[in-house]
Structure formats: structure tokens, C-alpha cells
Design a protein around this motif. Structure first.
Motif, short mmCIF file in Angstrom:
data_model
loop_
_atom_site.label_atom_id
_atom_site.label_comp_id
_atom_site.label_asym_id
_atom_site.label_seq_id
_atom_site.Cartn_x
_atom_site.Cartn_y
_atom_site.Cartn_z
N GLY A 199 0.82 -1.22 0.00
CA GLY A 199 0.00 0.00 0.00
C GLY A 199 0.84 1.26 0.00
O GLY A 199 0.60 2.19 -0.77
N LEU A 200 1.85 1.26 0.89
CA LEU A 200 2.74 2.44 0.95
C LEU A 200 3.56 2.60 -0.33
O LEU A 200 3.78 3.71 -0.80
CB LEU A 200 3.68 2.33 2.15
N ALA A 201 4.00 1.47 -0.92
CA ALA A 201 4.80 1.52 -2.15
C ALA A 201 3.98 2.12 -3.29
O ALA A 201 4.46 2.99 -4.03
CB ALA A 201 5.29 0.13 -2.53
N ILE A 202 2.73 1.68 -3.44
CA ILE A 202 1.86 2.21 -4.50
C ILE A 202 1.58 3.69 -4.24
O ILE A 202 1.61 4.52 -5.15
CB ILE A 202 0.54 1.41 -4.58
N GLY A 203 1.32 4.04 -2.97
CA GLY A 203 1.08 5.44 -2.61
C GLY A 203 2.29 6.31 -2.90
O GLY A 203 2.16 7.39 -3.48
N LEU A 204 3.47 5.85 -2.50
CA LEU A 204 4.71 6.61 -2.74
C LEU A 204 5.02 6.72 -4.23
O LEU A 204 5.41 7.78 -4.72
CB LEU A 204 5.88 5.96 -2.01
N ALA A 205 4.85 5.61 -4.97
CA ALA A 205 5.13 5.62 -6.41
C ALA A 205 4.19 6.59 -7.13
O ALA A 205 4.64 7.39 -7.97
CB ALA A 205 4.98 4.21 -6.99
N SER A 206 2.90 6.53 -6.78
CA SER A 206 1.92 7.44 -7.39
C SER A 206 2.26 8.89 -7.08
O SER A 206 2.24 9.76 -7.95
CB SER A 206 0.51 7.12 -6.88
#
Length: 789
Positions: free
Chosen positions: A26-33
């Protein structure tokens, strides 16, 4: 102590692999976005800021009141720069230049259409491009010289040194290469491949020799010695038109170069915004997605609070302070953030090529840039502390005596906080669903709105070299129709889908002498209306049967309305001092903005070799590729020295929707990511609720409750949360989208459909997400939960 906390953090991650994976993902997708959006925002924000004195550089705009509103353009007279340089003491440099245009460059057998700018020497002093070869101080002083960009030099000369070699321009002028500069940056408002002296432009275009304050035909840039001089210079320049020609009603103003791209919308002669509004939306979207990811971390971390209660109790009992426990949980949060950031980089590198292709730009991560690493470090610390703040404070508050005695924790106090966080996530998600739906509705509405002509199989070919001869054009027209490749052919004096020439110098009987009316004026050929597929409302179009049509004009419907002509056919119109007779009224058709009302247009017959485009309707009964091949062969046969520049009109027209398509696409993609991450938040709350109500569910099953009954029981609470989120989101979404739509004269009415879609979609997402965990709990053996009682 740090080493011990790190060991505990790693063990906890490994012990709870499922939760760790959801948290990190979740954090990876949030950070990438967030990072992709921030890269795009930084790219757009960096427009025209690459130059050493960009903060002291200004574009001269002119504003004129016409048709009841103020129009502002960055087109100015050829005399403007010299007058500013001479008479304004605060000015260091002033330059005039043409806007980039395609011209032919020839070296041996190589013939390349290149983007050319004609400018005076100050142009390269204001925009200080890096010289790879040549003397920057002597640039553009020799009339027969040329400055190439690095990529154009390679196209023309390959690996050879281009300095002092010659290039043939338009098969006429032989120019000496006196310099090579770096390519213009991708995020620059002025893109060109070579620069030539203004004197060469004057030599070729003799009309440009005379100073003409009524002809706005070039770009004027001004660099001040100091920004303290701005207020004085902007005041002095305001009436520069009036000082030279009292008949001109326009006023001038200085617009910062660094705001040229982002603040391009003007109202009443003042900059009111532009693409900066879109950037603010993307910036808000970036941080909201990151915040949603942080909220998930909070929910998932506290969802397993009972699992960590004994750990907290034991650590407090043996002397750990709350401060040390808070540090422990923050360290775990930062560790997960660090791992998520590493994963985010992989996601970014994989997805960037797709987004670059989608946005038609070149976003990339500059790993050698110190500012990038500082910004990334700051983002990681921010994410780690925001995500870990609530879990750290909540988990560290457990009372050791109650925990170790086996008493149940009073976790009810944390439930409202989780519910508020989930509601907040779905408020954002629902807003995005509504806004994205309306953006696509508006885009489809304008795309499908009648544009007044038929784009199907309509192509335009640039007129170059020998084709500029009117007699040769007529021969080519005949051959194109005779070959069967085209059914109709006409000529136009500008790109068919772009803005052309405008004038307020139109007079007619009954006109208010104090009122300025701006007209688009275009030169057209015979068979114009039949070729483009529009209609003659009244009268007739130009025809070879009427030799006096050189003294005639045609008007569009908007012009007839603006001029308030009751009998437009036969009306006498004075156009730049020449009396002309109107012979026809053409149906309104879109050539500029598809979002604004069609401007008043006046058409005259192309007679003096001033056509720049051939407009042809391809034969629908012939193979398109074969027809294009025939047309290219005919053009090549008549003018072999120029490459054939052919494009479909509908492809050019599609460019008009680029900003709205970009907004819709990015909202769609990142809105999807936000919804996905929000689902993880719901999953976290579902896990918590299922764990808290495990015994209750087991007792209900023992007493005869079915799986369906339990699913309904568990989903009911979440549907309430989603309903509350929608109630909050809809007024916000309506305000946001109504403000966005207000910028368009042609716009949709906001219907209930996007809001209904948001309700259905958000409820469906919530039920599916919660049911994933609820089914597992509902089907569990109740004995497992009750056997120790």
C-alpha cells in the motif's frame, strides 16, 4: 538501543508477513503514485526556468478590448524591441523574433524540414543557451549565418564538425554555420532547431523592413537589469502603442517568462491562471494518495493491537518508558517506509516509459541531483512519521497491569478514529469518481458536438517552394482530382485547425465607431465549402465563373450576428481600407478552440500566392494508403526539393483536447490507485472488526445464524461508513467540478449520473473488500473461538 529496536521491528515484519506485505504494498503504491505526480509537477513547474536570468526576463503582451471582452496575446510589432531597448533605462536587453516555423534546410542530398526562428542577437543573450561550438558573442551578426542545435547538426552533418560549413536555406540562401548550441529543453515554451539572423528574415520578407505598429507579427522578450525596475517598466510600456499610433487601442504589458507556460489565461488584461490550476489538482492528488496510504498503515497497525498488547505490557513492566516504545513503533514505520520506497522506485522505473508515452513528455529521475535525494529523504521522513504517528501513540498507551492480568483491552476508543480515517479515504475516492466521470462527459460532449464540417478523410498538405505559384497549385489540384485520389481540393492560408490572423480593422454601415470587433480572417480557394463539408447558409461561395470575386468576401454566421446585418448578401464591408462586397454566408465551423464560441470570420479569395495549405478530401471509394501515395507522388513530381508535409485534419484537431485528456487520464489512473489503497484501508478495518467480534460471531453461528446473516451483519457497518463518505463527498465534488466547467463556454450540465455511479461503485467496492475477510470469519469453526471458555 537502536540495534535492539531494529531487531524487534524486523522480527515483527517477518512474523506478520501478510500484514507486512499489505502495508508495504500500500505504501509503495502510494509513494510511487505520489512521486510520479510530483515528477510531472516539477517538470511543468520548471518550464522556462533553465536560463540564468529567467527571473528577470519578460514576454511583452498586448491587450485589446474587442467583441465586449479583453483579448491578450504575446504577438507584438517588429518595432517594439528596438523602441524598448532605446527608451527604457531599466532594460538590459530587448529582442524580437519570429515564432518557430518549418523551413527547408539542405546539405548535399539531405533535405530536412526544420523548426526555424529568426531573431536579433539579443535573443541568444536573453535565452542563454549553452554554445557547444562557435562564439556566442558574434552569433546572429552575419546576415548569411545560422546557429544549429546539437540534434539538427547531427542530422545534417553526422559526426563531422559543422562549424564553418554551409547549409542551403529554402534552396536559395547559402548560410554559414557559426555555432552549435544544446537542444532546447523539453520543458521550454520555445522549441526550435536552428536560429537565423533577423536581417535574413527582412531580406526575404521585404514587407518587414518598415516599422509597423499595427502589425503584431513577432515575439518580443525583455530582460531587466534588476527586478526593481519592473514596476516602472510595466507602467511605461502600457501606452507604447498610443505613443506611436493614436489609432491603435491596444495596451502592452510585461508578463514573466517563468509564468508564460503556467499562467497563460488572461482576463481583463491580467493573468488569472492557466495550466497552474491543473498542476494544483495534481499536487493535491499526489499528497492525498500518499495520505490515504498512510491512513492504511495506521488502520492495519492498530487492527492487530491485541496481538502486540502483551509485548507492550512486558516491555513496560521491565522498565521501558512510553518514549522508548513510541521510538520503537516509529522505527518500524520508518523501516516499512524505507522498504516501500525501494519497491516504489521499481514501480516508477517500470511505469515511467508508459506515462512518458501517454503524456508525450520525457519524465525521468535524475539520480545525480542532490535536490532530488533531499526531497526524497524529506518525503520518506514525512511518510514514516505520519503513518506511524497514531499507531505509536495508541499502542504505547496500553496499561501493563491490565494486559498481563489477561483483561480485555478497551479498544473501543480507537474504533471511531479508524472509522473517521476510512470515511476520509472514501470521501476522496468518491470525489475522484465523480470528477473523473464529469471530465470524460465534458470531453465526449465537446468531441461529439457538431464542429460545422466533416473531418473524415480530410487532409492538409503544406505548400512549399514552387507550389507557392498559384498557377502550379491549380495544375496540382486538377491532377489530384483526375488521379482519383481526391474528390475535392481547395486552398487555405493557415493550418486549418490552428488560430490564424485576426484584425479589428473592419468597417460596415451601422457599425458603432467606438466599438472594436475582432475578426478572424482567412484566405480560401475555390470549392472551399464543398471540400471541407460545410454549408452555404445564403448567397454563394467564390467561383471562377465570377472574375470580380477578388473584390468579394464571405462571412460566417457569427460575423453576421456580430455585425447585426439584416441583409448580409450584398453588404459592403471595408477591410483594411478596401471596399469589398459580401457574396455568401458560411455556416459556423470550429477552427480554434472547440470549447469556446466560434469567432466572427471573414473569408477572402487567395489570389497573391498567399495560400500555405492544400486541403483535400480523399476519395472514399479508394484505398486510403493508395490515395495518399498518389498525392505524395504528384506533390513530389511538381516540387521534388521539399519533403511532403501531409497530415490528417482530425489528428490535428485532436490536439485541442490534450490538456483535458491528460487531466482525465491521470485522474483515472491515480484515482484508481487511490481507490485500491482505500480498499486496503477497509480491509484493515474489516480485519480489526472481525477479530474484535470473533466470539460474538461464533455464538451467533452456534445459535443458528447463517453465513449470509453474518455477512449482512458485518457489511452493514461498512456500508454506513461509505454512505456517510458519499454524503460528505458529493457537495465537495459538485463545487470542484462546477468551478472547472465554468471555464468553458460549451459545457455539459452536471447530472445525477456521476453521483449515482459513485454511490454504486463505492458501495460495491466496500462490500467486495469487506466480504473477502468476512467470508473467512463467517465460515470458521465456532469451536475454535469458544473452546477455551
Amino acid at each position: 538501543m537502536f540495534k535492539l529496536n531494529l531487531k524487534i521491528a524486523l522480527r515483527n515484519l517477518w512474523k506478520n508477513k501478510g500484514f507486512s506485505l499489505i502495508n508495504i504494498g500500500g505504501l509503495a503504491i502510494g509513494l510511487a503514485s505520489c512521486m510520479i505526480l510530483l515528477l510531472y509537477v516539477a517538470y511543468e513547474w520548471g518550464y522556462d526556468k533553465q536560463f540564468k536570468n529567467s527571473d528577470k526576463t519578460y514576454v511583452v503582451y498586448q491587450s485589446v478590448v474587442a467583441n465586449g471582452k479583453t483579448f491578450s496575446w504575446s504577438w507584438t510589432p517588429n518595432a517594439m524591441a528596438a523602441d524598448i531597448q532605446e527608451k527604457f533605462p531599466g532594460v538590459k536587453y530587448a529582442s524580437h523574433s519570429t515564432y518557430p516555423r518549418l523551413n527547408l534546410l539542405t546539405v548535399g542530398d539531405k533535405k530536412i524540414s526544420s523548426k526555424v526562428v529568426f531573431a536579433n542577437p539579443n535573443f541568444l543573450k536573453i535565452l542563454d543557451y549553452t554554445f557547444i561550438k562557435g562564439n556566442a558573442a558574434a552569433a546572429l551578426k552575419n546576415v548569411n549565418s545560422i546557429i544549429l542545435t546539437k540534434s539538427m547538426a547531427e542530422k545534417l552533418f553526422g559526426n563531422e564538425d559543422p562549424l564553418n560549413k554551409t547549409v542551403k536555406f529554402e534552396n536559395q540562401d547559402v548560410l554559414k554555420v557559426e555555432g552549435v548550441i544544446e537542444d532546447t529543453p523539453a520543458n521550454s515554451s520555445i522549441h526550435f532547431e536552428c536560429v537565423m539572423p533577423w536581417e535574413l528574415f527582412v531580406k526575404r520578407e521585404t514587407w518587414a523592413k518598415e516599422d509597423n505598429w499595427g502589425n503584431n507579427m513577432c515575439l518580443t522578450l525583455v530582460q531587466l537589469k534588476d527586478n526593481n525596475a519592473f514596476a516602472t517598466a510595466n507602467t511605461e510600456i502600457k501606452n507604447i502603442y498610443k505613443r506611436h499610433d493614436k489609432e491603435i487601442a491596444a495596451v502592452a504589458l510585461l508578463h514573466p517568462l517563468t509564468k508564460w507556460h503556467l499562467y497563460g489565461d488572461f482576463e481583463n488584461g491580467k493573468s488569472i491562471g492557466g495550466k497552474i490550476d491543473q498542476l494544483k489538482i495534481f499536487l493535491l492528488l499526489a499528497f492525498c494518495i500518499l495520505l490515504i496510504a498512510c491512513v492504511n498503515f495506521m488502520n492495519l497497525s492498530t487492527a492487530r493491537s491485541e496481538r502486540r498488547a502483551k509485548e507492550v505490557g512486558v516491555r513496560k513492566a521491565i522498565g521501558s518508558t512510553r518514549k522508548s516504545l513510541v521510538s520503537q513503533f516509529f522505527l518500524e514505520s520508518l523501516l516499512i517506509t524505507f522498504i516501500s520506497t525501494a519497491l516504489a522506485f521499481i514501480l516508477i522505473e517500470v511505469s515511467l516509459p508508459y506515462f512518458n508515452n501517454l503524456l508525450n513528455i520525457k519524465l525521468n529521475i535524475d539520480y545525480y541531483n542532490v535536490s532530488f535525494w533531499l526531497a526524497l529523504f524529506g518525503l520518506m521522513i514525512f511518510t514514516g512519521f505520519v503513518a506511524g504517528s497514531y499507531p505509536a501513540l495508541y499502542l504505547s498507551s496500553f496499561e501493563p497491569v491490565k494486559v498481563l492480568k489477561g483483561l480485555r483491552l478497551k479498544t473501543d476508543s480507537s474504533v471511531p478514529v479508524r472509522k473517521v480515517l476510512v470515511v476520509g479515504q472514501f470521501v476522496f475516492a468518491s470525489c475522484l469518481i465523480v470528477c473523473t466521470a464529469v471530465i470524460y462527459q465534458q470531453l465526449n460532449y465537446v468531441r461529439n458536438k457538431p464542429i460545422g464540417y466533416n473531418q473524415s478523410n480530410l487532409v492538409q498538405i503544406a505548400i512549399d517552394g514552387k507550389l507557392r505559384d498559384q498557377s502550379k497549385l491549380e495544375v496540382l489540384k486538377t491532377q489530384m482530382i483526375k488521379s482519383g485520389a481526391a474528390t475535392n481540393v481547395t486552398f487555405f492560408n493557415s493550418d486549418f485547425t490552428e488560430g490564424g490572423n485576426n484584425t479589428t480593422n473592419i468597417e460596415w454601415e451601422g457599425k458603432n465607431p467606438k466599438e472594436l470587433i475582432s475578426f478572424n480572417h482567412r484566405g480560401i480557394g475555390y470549392d472551399f465549402t464543398e471540400t471541407i463539408g460545410t454549408e452555404i447558409i445564403s448567397g454563394r461561395e467564390f467561383s471562377a465563373k465570377f472574375p470580380n470575386d477578388t473584390s468579394s468576401v464571405m462571412l460566417n454566421e457569427a460575423a453576421v450576428r456580430m455585425m447585426n446585418l439584416k441583409n448580409p448578401i450584398g453588404a459592403v464591408i471595408t477591410f483594411w481600407g478596401t471596399r469589398l462586397t459580401n457574396v455568401g454566408v458560411v455556416k459556423d465551423f470550429v477552427v480554434e478552440s472547440a470549447y469556446q464560441k466560434v469567432a466572427p470570420m471573414i473569408f477572402y479569395l487567395n489570389t497573391k500566392d498567399n495560400a500555405t495549405m492544400i486541403i483535400a478530401r480523399l476519395n472514399p471509394n479508394q484505398n486510403i494508403s493508395a490515395s495518399l501515395g498518389k498525392i505524395e507522388a504528384l506533390v513530389k513530381e511538381m516540387e521534388p526539393n521539399y519533403p511532403v508535409n501531409l497530415k490528417f485534419v482530425n489528428e490535428s484537431f485532436e490536439v485541442k483536447f490534450q490538456d483535458e485528456k491528460l487531466l482525465g487520464t491521470l485522474s483515472n489512473w491515480f484515482g484508481g490507485f487511490a481507490i485500491f489503497i482505500s480498499c486496503l484501508g477497509l480491509l484493515g478495518l474489516a480485519l480489526f472488526m472481525a477479530e474484535q467480534r470473533k466470539k460474538e460471531i461464533s455464538i451467533r453461528k452456534v445459535l443458528g445464524a447463517s453465513t449470509a446473516n453474518i455477512l449482512t451483519l458485518l457489511n452493514k457497518d461498512f456500508i454506513k461508513l461509505v454512505a456517510i463518505a458519499n454524503i460528505i463527498a458529493f457537495p465537495l465534488a459538485y463545487i470542484i467540478i462546477n468551478k472547472w466547467l465554468s471555464a468553458f463556454e460549451y459545457r455539459i450540465n452536471i447530472s445525477a449520473l456521476p453521483f449515482l455511479g459513485a454511490i454504486i461503485l463505492s458501495v460495491l467496492i466496500a462490500i467486495l473488500t469487506v466480504s473477502i475477510q468476512s467470508v473467512k470469519v463467517a465460515k470458521a469453526n465456532p469451536v475454535d473461538a469458544l473452546k477455551y471458555e
